[in-house]
Design a protein around this motif. Sequence first.
Motif, short mmCIF file in Angstrom:
data_model
loop_
_atom_site.label_atom_id
_atom_site.label_comp_id
_atom_site.label_asym_id
_atom_site.label_seq_id
_atom_site.Cartn_x
_atom_site.Cartn_y
_atom_site.Cartn_z
N VAL A 192 3.69 1.13 -9.65
CA VAL A 192 3.44 1.45 -8.25
C VAL A 192 1.94 1.57 -7.99
O VAL A 192 1.23 2.32 -8.68
CB VAL A 192 4.13 2.78 -7.85
N LEU A 193 1.49 0.83 -6.99
CA LEU A 193 0.10 0.94 -6.53
C LEU A 193 0.17 1.30 -5.05
O LEU A 193 0.72 0.54 -4.25
CB LEU A 193 -0.63 -0.39 -6.73
N VAL A 194 -0.34 2.48 -4.71
CA VAL A 194 -0.19 2.96 -3.34
C VAL A 194 -1.52 3.47 -2.79
O VAL A 194 -2.21 4.27 -3.42
CB VAL A 194 0.91 4.07 -3.28
N ALA A 195 -1.88 2.94 -1.62
CA ALA A 195 -3.05 3.46 -0.91
C ALA A 195 -2.56 4.58 -0.01
O ALA A 195 -1.54 4.45 0.67
CB ALA A 195 -3.69 2.36 -0.06
N THR A 196 -3.27 5.70 -0.03
CA THR A 196 -2.77 6.83 0.76
C THR A 196 -3.88 7.77 1.20
O THR A 196 -4.91 7.90 0.54
CB THR A 196 -1.70 7.61 -0.05
N HIS A 197 -3.61 8.41 2.35
CA HIS A 197 -4.44 9.52 2.81
C HIS A 197 -3.71 10.85 2.62
O HIS A 197 -4.19 11.90 3.03
CB HIS A 197 -4.78 9.38 4.30
N ASP A 198 -2.49 10.77 2.06
CA ASP A 198 -1.65 11.97 1.93
C ASP A 198 -1.94 12.64 0.58
O ASP A 198 -1.69 12.05 -0.48
CB ASP A 198 -0.18 11.55 2.03
N SER A 199 -2.42 13.87 0.63
CA SER A 199 -2.83 14.53 -0.62
C SER A 199 -1.62 14.80 -1.52
O SER A 199 -1.73 14.75 -2.75
CB SER A 199 -3.58 15.83 -0.32
N GLY A 200 -0.45 15.07 -0.91
CA GLY A 200 0.74 15.31 -1.72
C GLY A 200 1.14 14.06 -2.49
O GLY A 200 1.44 14.12 -3.70
N LEU A 201 1.15 12.93 -1.81
CA LEU A 201 1.52 11.67 -2.47
C LEU A 201 0.48 11.32 -3.54
O LEU A 201 0.83 10.89 -4.64
CB LEU A 201 1.64 10.55 -1.42
N ARG A 202 -0.78 11.52 -3.19
CA ARG A 202 -1.84 11.28 -4.19
C ARG A 202 -1.60 12.12 -5.45
O ARG A 202 -1.66 11.61 -6.58
CB ARG A 202 -3.21 11.62 -3.60
N ASP A 203 -1.27 13.39 -5.26
CA ASP A 203 -1.06 14.27 -6.42
C ASP A 203 0.18 13.86 -7.22
O ASP A 203 0.17 13.92 -8.45
CB ASP A 203 -0.94 15.73 -5.97
N ASP A 204 1.24 13.45 -6.50
CA ASP A 204 2.45 12.99 -7.20
C ASP A 204 2.11 11.82 -8.12
O ASP A 204 2.53 11.77 -9.27
CB ASP A 204 3.49 12.47 -6.19
N VAL A 205 1.37 10.88 -7.56
CA VAL A 205 1.05 9.67 -8.33
C VAL A 205 0.07 10.02 -9.45
O VAL A 205 0.19 9.53 -10.58
CB VAL A 205 0.50 8.57 -7.41
N ALA A 206 -0.88 10.90 -9.15
CA ALA A 206 -1.87 11.29 -10.17
C ALA A 206 -1.17 11.91 -11.38
O ALA A 206 -1.58 11.70 -12.52
CB ALA A 206 -2.87 12.27 -9.57
N ALA A 207 -0.09 12.66 -11.11
CA ALA A 207 0.62 13.32 -12.21
C ALA A 207 1.31 12.30 -13.12
O ALA A 207 1.63 12.60 -14.26
CB ALA A 207 1.66 14.28 -11.64
#
Length: 220
Positions: A192-207
Motif C-alpha cells: 500500500v502506497l497512500v498519500a495523506t493529510h490525515d495524521s491517523g492514517l499516516r500513523d497507521d501506515v507508519a506502524a
Amino acid sequence: MTSTDASAPVVELRAATRTHGSVQVLAPTSLTLHAGGAAAVVGPNGSGKSTLLRLVAGADEPTSGSVRTLGLPAARARLRRREDVTLLLDGLPTYRDLTVAEHLQLVSSAWAGRHDLAGVAETLAAAELDRVRDQFPAELSSGERQLFALATTLYRPARLVLLDEPEQRLDSRWRTVARRLVGRALDAGRTVLVATHDSGLRDDVAARGQVLELAEPGRR
Ligand SMILES: Nc1ncnc2c1ncn2[C@@H]1O[C@H](COP(=O)(O)OP(=O)(O)OP(=O)(O)O)[C@@H](O)[C@H]1O
C-alpha cells in the motif's frame, strides 16, 4: 532484473524527479517497497504527493531518475500488469445506471477466478455503505461517493494499492472507516502506497511501514 523477477521490489523510485517547464514539482525522491510493505506519503499542499503516485501508477514519467513498479519501468508495468495495480487517484469512474452494489458485483465478475475478497454484502457493510447499496453514484453525498470509491478500489484483487488522499471529504467517523479499510488491505498482505493529510492514517501506515515526507515547495 527481468519482468518476471518475483523478488523485485513492488515499488522502487531512485532519485526520481518531475519537472513541469522550469519548475521542479518533485525533488529527487527515493523509495523502496517490497511485497506487503506500506508507505504514507506526506507533505504540504503542492509538495508532489499526487505527482509521485502518478509516476508509480505509470500515468506520468519521471524527468530524471527511475520509477519501477512490479519490476518494470512504471509506464510499461501500467500496460502489462494492469491486474496487479489498483488506484484511487482522480476519483472513481462510474456507470450512471449501475447501483453501488452493482459496481462491486461488476468488479468481482471482472476479476472472477482470482477474486478471493469478501462478498459484496460484507464489503458494503465493512465500508458502512449498506444504506446506499441500491443508490446510483449521482445520488450519493460527496463523502459517500468517496467511501464508495475507496471500497470499490480496494475490491479489486490487485497486490499493489495506490491511494491519493482517501480521507478527502470524509468526516471524522468515516475517516475511521477509511482507515479500517486500508488496515484490512495491509492485513491481507497487499502493498500500500497512500498519500495523506490525515495524521491517523499516516500513523497507521507508519506502524506497518514507513513515512515518506516531501518538502514544502520553495524549501527544496
Ligand atoms: N501538469 C502540470 N503542469 C504544471 N504544474 C503541475 C502540473 N501538475 C502538477 N503541477 C504542480 O506540481 C506541484 C505538485 O502537485 P501535486 O498535485 O503533486 O501536489 P500534492 O502534494 O499532491 O498537493 P495536495 O496536497 O494539494 O493534493 C503543484 O505545485 C502543482 O501545481
